[in-house]
Design an enzyme around this catalytic site. Structure first.
Site, short mmCIF file in Angstrom:
data_model
loop_
_atom_site.label_atom_id
_atom_site.label_comp_id
_atom_site.label_asym_id
_atom_site.label_seq_id
_atom_site.Cartn_x
_atom_site.Cartn_y
_atom_site.Cartn_z
N CYS A 136 0.87 -1.18 0.00
CA CYS A 136 0.00 0.00 0.00
C CYS A 136 0.91 1.23 0.00
O CYS A 136 1.82 1.33 0.83
CB CYS A 136 -0.90 -0.01 1.23
SG CYS A 136 -1.84 1.53 1.42
N VAL A 153 5.55 -12.90 -24.27
CA VAL A 153 6.33 -12.69 -23.06
C VAL A 153 6.85 -14.05 -22.57
O VAL A 153 6.14 -15.05 -22.57
CB VAL A 153 5.54 -11.96 -21.96
CG1 VAL A 153 4.38 -12.79 -21.44
CG2 VAL A 153 6.46 -11.53 -20.82
N GLU A 154 8.10 -14.08 -22.19
CA GLU A 154 8.72 -15.29 -21.64
C GLU A 154 8.29 -15.41 -20.18
O GLU A 154 8.33 -14.45 -19.43
CB GLU A 154 10.24 -15.19 -21.79
CG GLU A 154 10.99 -16.47 -21.50
CD GLU A 154 11.20 -16.70 -20.02
OE1 GLU A 154 10.97 -17.84 -19.58
OE2 GLU A 154 11.56 -15.74 -19.31
N SER A 155 7.86 -16.60 -19.77
CA SER A 155 7.19 -16.77 -18.48
C SER A 155 8.09 -16.53 -17.26
O SER A 155 7.64 -15.97 -16.27
CB SER A 155 6.54 -18.15 -18.38
OG SER A 155 7.50 -19.17 -18.49
N ASP A 214 -0.13 -6.00 0.30
CA ASP A 214 -1.38 -6.37 -0.35
C ASP A 214 -1.12 -7.66 -1.12
O ASP A 214 -0.09 -7.81 -1.77
CB ASP A 214 -1.84 -5.27 -1.32
CG ASP A 214 -2.31 -4.03 -0.59
OD1 ASP A 214 -3.03 -4.17 0.41
OD2 ASP A 214 -1.94 -2.92 -1.03
N HIS A 249 -4.10 -0.92 -5.82
CA HIS A 249 -4.48 -2.10 -6.60
C HIS A 249 -4.73 -1.76 -8.06
O HIS A 249 -4.24 -2.45 -8.97
CB HIS A 249 -5.73 -2.75 -6.02
CG HIS A 249 -5.65 -3.12 -4.58
ND1 HIS A 249 -4.48 -3.29 -3.88
CD2 HIS A 249 -6.64 -3.37 -3.68
CE1 HIS A 249 -4.73 -3.62 -2.63
NE2 HIS A 249 -6.05 -3.68 -2.49
#
Length: 161
Positions: free
Chosen positions: A52, A74-76, A59, A93
């Site tokens: 936060c 995207v490569e994991s 969070d 958030h």
């Protein structure tokens, strides 16, 4: 022998460096071998954490990323390291979800992408921000509008409390 198309991937198979704060530079891509097809790729990160920006309290969330790739993907492992880099980063958030979306759009230029954050309750309230993007002037831009108009909040698949 390493595939020539994968030569630029430095995170996968190498020594893992964990970032101590927000690190979009952790992200890496590889070429989509099937750009002529529309197909979904989904990632779930059930152990996402951020801070936060006001209280510094942690969070917790499940982050869901779904996309239709274009030329790049995207490569994991790099995505995992990137998401872990939020651990000490202060952001609301809604901001986390939009930052992730924007970074992945900039990285891959996907046909379509959506990011959902399923944050666990703090103070008795759960927050589930959702953001999406469709490539401008394509059917995917129209898809983004329709999916946003018909968005229904989803529940987490697990609970951290």
């Amino acid at each position: 022998m390493k595939d020539e198309a994968l030569k630029d991937l430095t995170r996968l198979g190498g020594k893992t460096t964990y970032y101590t704060d927000y690190a979009p530079e952790a992200l890496e891509t590889f070429d989509n071998k099937h750009p002529e097809h529309d197909y979904w790729v989904q990632f779930n990160c059930p152990e996402f954490t951020s801070l936060c920006p006001i209280t510094g309290q942690p969070d917790f969330a499940e982050i869901r990323i779904c996309y239709i790739p274009d030329v790049k993907m995207v490569e994991s492992k790099s995505l995992k390291l990137y998401l872990f880099s939020f651990r000490n980063h202060g952001a609301f958030h809604e901001d986390c979800v939009n930052i992730i979306l924007n970074d992945l759009v900039k990285l891959m230029a996907p046909k379509y992408i959506e990011v959902t954050g399923l944050f666990t309750p703090r103070g008795g309230i759960s927050i589930y921000p959702y953001a999406n993007y469709g490539k401008p002037n394509t059917k995917y831009a129209e898809m983004a509008v329709k999916r946003m108009e018909n968005y229904t909040p989803t529940a987490p698949t697990h609970r951290n409390f």
